[in-house]
Design a protein around this motif. Structure first.
Motif, PDB file in Angstrom:
ATOM      1  N   UNK A 199      31.518 -14.865 -21.241  1.00 58.76           N
ATOM      2  CA  UNK A 199      32.023 -14.844 -22.617  1.00 58.76           C
ATOM      3  C   UNK A 199      30.913 -15.226 -23.578  1.00 58.76           C
ATOM      4  N   UNK A 200      30.826 -14.503 -24.692  1.00 55.38           N
ATOM      5  CA  UNK A 200      29.776 -14.788 -25.660  1.00 55.38           C
ATOM      6  C   UNK A 200      30.061 -16.038 -26.484  1.00 55.38           C
ATOM      7  N   UNK A 201      31.315 -16.298 -26.839  1.00 51.44           N
ATOM      8  CA  UNK A 201      31.673 -17.457 -27.655  1.00 51.44           C
ATOM      9  C   UNK A 201      31.607 -18.740 -26.829  1.00 51.44           C
ATOM     10  N   UNK A 202      31.612 -19.901 -27.490  1.00 49.86           N
ATOM     11  CA  UNK A 202      31.514 -21.175 -26.762  1.00 49.86           C
ATOM     12  C   UNK A 202      32.695 -21.474 -25.852  1.00 49.86           C
ATOM     13  N   UNK A 203      33.815 -20.776 -26.009  1.00 44.71           N
ATOM     14  CA  UNK A 203      34.983 -21.034 -25.170  1.00 44.71           C
ATOM     15  C   UNK A 203      35.715 -19.730 -24.894  1.00 44.71           C
ATOM     16  N   UNK A 204      36.518 -19.718 -23.850  1.00 43.84           N
ATOM     17  CA  UNK A 204      37.451 -18.624 -23.672  1.00 43.84           C
ATOM     18  C   UNK A 204      38.467 -18.656 -24.805  1.00 43.84           C
ATOM     19  N   UNK A 205      39.058 -17.527 -25.118  1.00 46.64           N
ATOM     20  CA  UNK A 205      40.098 -17.443 -26.148  1.00 46.64           C
ATOM     21  C   UNK A 205      39.635 -18.153 -27.423  1.00 46.64           C
ATOM     22  N   UNK A 206      38.624 -17.606 -28.054  1.00 46.39           N
ATOM     23  CA  UNK A 206      37.970 -18.285 -29.180  1.00 46.39           C
ATOM     24  C   UNK A 206      38.894 -18.545 -30.353  1.00 46.39           C
ATOM     25  N   UNK A 207      40.006 -17.800 -30.472  1.00 45.48           N
ATOM     26  CA  UNK A 207      40.925 -18.024 -31.580  1.00 45.48           C
ATOM     27  C   UNK A 207      41.962 -19.106 -31.272  1.00 45.48           C
ATOM     28  N   UNK A 208      41.958 -19.586 -30.045  1.00 53.77           N
ATOM     29  CA  UNK A 208      42.881 -20.647 -29.663  1.00 53.77           C
ATOM     30  C   UNK A 208      42.192 -22.009 -29.775  1.00 53.77           C
ATOM     31  N   UNK A 209      42.960 -23.058 -29.581  1.00 42.08           N
ATOM     32  CA  UNK A 209      42.416 -24.402 -29.719  1.00 42.08           C
ATOM     33  C   UNK A 209      41.446 -24.702 -28.580  1.00 42.08           C
ATOM     34  N   UNK A 210      40.470 -25.584 -28.816  1.00 47.55           N
ATOM     35  CA  UNK A 210      39.574 -25.991 -27.734  1.00 47.55           C
ATOM     36  C   UNK A 210      40.331 -26.620 -26.567  1.00 47.55           C
ATOM     37  N   UNK A 211      41.417 -27.326 -26.867  1.00 50.41           N
ATOM     38  CA  UNK A 211      42.209 -27.956 -25.803  1.00 50.41           C
ATOM     39  C   UNK A 211      42.821 -26.905 -24.880  1.00 50.41           C
ATOM     40  N   UNK A 212      43.387 -25.838 -25.478  1.00 44.95           N
ATOM     41  CA  UNK A 212      43.978 -24.767 -24.676  1.00 44.95           C
ATOM     42  C   UNK A 212      42.917 -24.075 -23.830  1.00 44.95           C
ATOM     43  N   UNK A 213      41.766 -23.802 -24.440  1.00 41.45           N
ATOM     44  CA  UNK A 213      40.687 -23.131 -23.716  1.00 41.45           C
ATOM     45  C   UNK A 213      40.194 -23.987 -22.557  1.00 41.45           C
ATOM     46  N   UNK A 214      40.085 -25.293 -22.774  1.00 42.09           N
ATOM     47  CA  UNK A 214      39.604 -26.191 -21.718  1.00 42.09           C
ATOM     48  C   UNK A 214      40.553 -26.198 -20.522  1.00 42.09           C
ATOM     49  N   UNK A 215      41.866 -26.189 -20.795  1.00 39.18           N
ATOM     50  CA  UNK A 215      42.850 -26.157 -19.704  1.00 39.18           C
ATOM     51  C   UNK A 215      42.705 -24.869 -18.911  1.00 39.18           C
ATOM     52  N   UNK A 216      42.585 -23.749 -19.614  1.00 42.04           N
ATOM     53  CA  UNK A 216      42.487 -22.464 -18.928  1.00 42.04           C
ATOM     54  C   UNK A 216      41.208 -22.370 -18.108  1.00 42.04           C
ATOM     55  N   UNK A 217      40.096 -22.815 -18.676  1.00 44.24           N
ATOM     56  CA  UNK A 217      38.836 -22.771 -17.944  1.00 44.24           C
ATOM     57  C   UNK A 217      38.906 -23.627 -16.684  1.00 44.24           C
ATOM     58  N   UNK A 218      39.525 -24.782 -16.768  1.00 44.23           N
ATOM     59  CA  UNK A 218      39.685 -25.639 -15.600  1.00 44.23           C
ATOM     60  C   UNK A 218      40.528 -24.950 -14.530  1.00 44.23           C
ATOM     61  N   UNK A 219      41.613 -24.312 -14.948  1.00 42.76           N
ATOM     62  CA  UNK A 219      42.485 -23.609 -14.004  1.00 42.76           C
ATOM     63  C   UNK A 219      41.755 -22.436 -13.363  1.00 42.76           C
ATOM     64  N   UNK A 220      40.997 -21.692 -14.154  1.00 44.66           N
ATOM     65  CA  UNK A 220      40.252 -20.550 -13.617  1.00 44.66           C
ATOM     66  C   UNK A 220      39.240 -21.008 -12.568  1.00 44.66           C
TER      67      UNK A 220
END
Length: 460
Positions: A199-220
């Motif tokens: 992913x080019x942006x600093x997080x997955x799902x760049x339009x979502x909250x950093x908290x949501x992205x962090x949970x998803x990245x951990x699960x992935x």
């Protein structure tokens, strides 16, 4: 030249529903759709086929986790031909229903590509010309081209290819971190592919909250998906049946190789062939048609709805935009624009991510005061017995009376749970209103009461 009161360019979610409303109002209506198949993106290559496959992959994943629940399931594997036969059967039924609607005789259907030659005239591919008193541009979107050079002559997959896979790929590089990229990355990993997501942006799902992205990245990562964010793509090359991606990350030049590449870097409005300049219709720098709150373009008699104008590529939003456009076009009284404060989104990964209303980012940017409360799924009875421990429920409320402003649910069945709050938000309900309702125990839904109770304490 034939004249119609209303011409919908596209027979998908926005175009069909705009045409349906115009016909209900007693107007003469034409639908122009030059796609190879009728039905629109959602039915044919979007929501419905993808969610059919994701549900199967979810069942497969649960079967493989059986021992954690005291169950013995000796072997579980994906049967891709059978899985896709089921998908084709289900999607075929939806598509057939849409075709019956489009060919019901309520509309004149033209199976041709079209372009404007002036603000009131369309030229079809077969030379036919149509005159329209009002138009709805609803031609949807197409996969965006890759922003890096591709060497070696290979053609990366798009979401269309993944949705029609008949085999389990050995390895896949997934380019992108949006909703489609995340959903399909997890699907590919769960059916047995080795997946690297870049992913080019600093997080997955760049339009979502950093908290949501962090949970998803951990699960992935827990499922074995390699996730690399904050990257800069440099080159993609194909040689001897293998793909090589070169990109920079954390100050280093990195190379990853795989048997396949999925281009999931986004979609672009399908407008270039429409000759919008001849119609006097403007687009922004992203190619989206510029519209006002009534879905009107710069030409008051030309409207747009769905992916061509956005701002979000969501089916229920496209339906609402198409219906609003048709009603406004023919002077229906008492209309209200589509309300951005009621925005609802769902990401069908596991954990699911659902958002409603204003986000914290929105409220902070607007300088709007708010209260926030959150509660984790790993401390909730029903989610613990389900072993669904990733995520949280966050609710935002107005400080004085406690009116609900927004919510984010990251966790099991978030796409269903968020609907505990959609009605209350639309009705401008307060925290106290919701706490007066009964919430059954033990259910996933009762977790919503915990942040509500905390907000009630803050308000008092």
């Amino acid at each position: 030249m034939k004249t119609y009161d209303f011409i919908a360019l596209g027979g998908g979610s926005a175009g069909f529903n705009g045409a349906r409303v115009a016909a209900d109002l007693g107007r003469s209506v034409a639908i122009v759709d030059g796609a190879a198949e009728l039905g629109g993106l959602c039915i044919l290559r979007g929501c419905m086929p993808s969610k059919t496959l994701l549900y199967s992959a979810d069942l497969l994943h649960r079967a493989r986790q059986a021992r954690r629940f005291g169950l013995k399931i000796p072997r579980a594997a994906a049967d891709l031909p059978a899985l896709h036969a089921r998908k084709r059967r289900i999607i075929g039924e939806f598509a057939e229903h849409r075709v019956r609607q489009l060919t019901s005789g309520r509309y004149t259907l033209y199976r041709q590509a079209a372009r404007f030659i002036d603000p009131h005239t369309l030229a079809l591919a077969d030379g036919t010309r149509l005159h329209g008193r009002r138009f709805l541009i609803a031609t949807g979107s197409t996969v965006s081209p890759l922003p890096v050079p591709v060497a070696g002559g290979g053609v990366p997959w798009t979401s269309d290819d993944v949705l029609d896979l008949e085999f389990v790929p050995e390895s896949v590089l997934v380019l992108g971190g949006g909703i489609v990229a995340c959903e399909l990355a997890q699907f590919l990993a769960r059916i047995g592919a080795r997946v690297t997501q870049v992913q080019r942006s600093p997080q997955l799902l760049r339009r979502h909250s950093p908290e949501a992205a962090a949970v998803l990245q951990q699960a992935f990562r827990a499922e074995g998906i390699e996730v690399l964010t904050d990257t800069r793509l440099e080159q993609l090359a194909y040689a001897r049946g293998r793909w090589t991606l070169t990109f920079s990350h954390a100050g280093r030049r990195i190379t990853r190789r795989a048997a396949h590449v999925l281009n999931a870097l986004g979609r672009s409005p399908a407008t270039p062939a429409l000759n919008l300049a001849a119609a006097g219709v403007g687009v922004n720098r992203d190619g989206r048609v510029v519209v006002n709150r009534w879905q009107q373009t710069r030409q008051p008699h030309i409207y747009a709805g769905g992916d061509v104008c956005g701002p979000h590529d969501i089916v229920h939003l496209a339906v609402a935009q198409g219906e609003l456009a048709a009603r406004h076009a023919f002077g229906v009284k008492g209309l209200r624009p589509v309300d951005p404060a009621l925005l609802l989104t769902v990401v069908f990964t596991e954990p699911q991510i659902a958002t409603l209303g204003w986000s914290e980012r929105d409220l902070q940017a607007a300088g709007t005061p708010y209260l926030r409360a959150s509660y984790p799924f790993n401390d909730h009875g029903k989610s613990i017995l389900m072993d669904a421990l990733h995520g949280h429920v966050t609710v935002l409320a107005e400080p004085r009376r406690g009116r609900i402003l927004g919510a984010e649910i990251v966790g099991p069945d978030a796409g269903e749970l968020i609907h505990c709050l959609t009605g209350p938000l639309a009705l401008r309900a307060t925290v106290s209103d919701l706490l007066r309702a009964p919430w059954y125990h033990p259910t996933l839904a009762e977790i919503v009461t915990y942040p509500l109770e905390e907000l009630a304490e803050q308000i008092r």
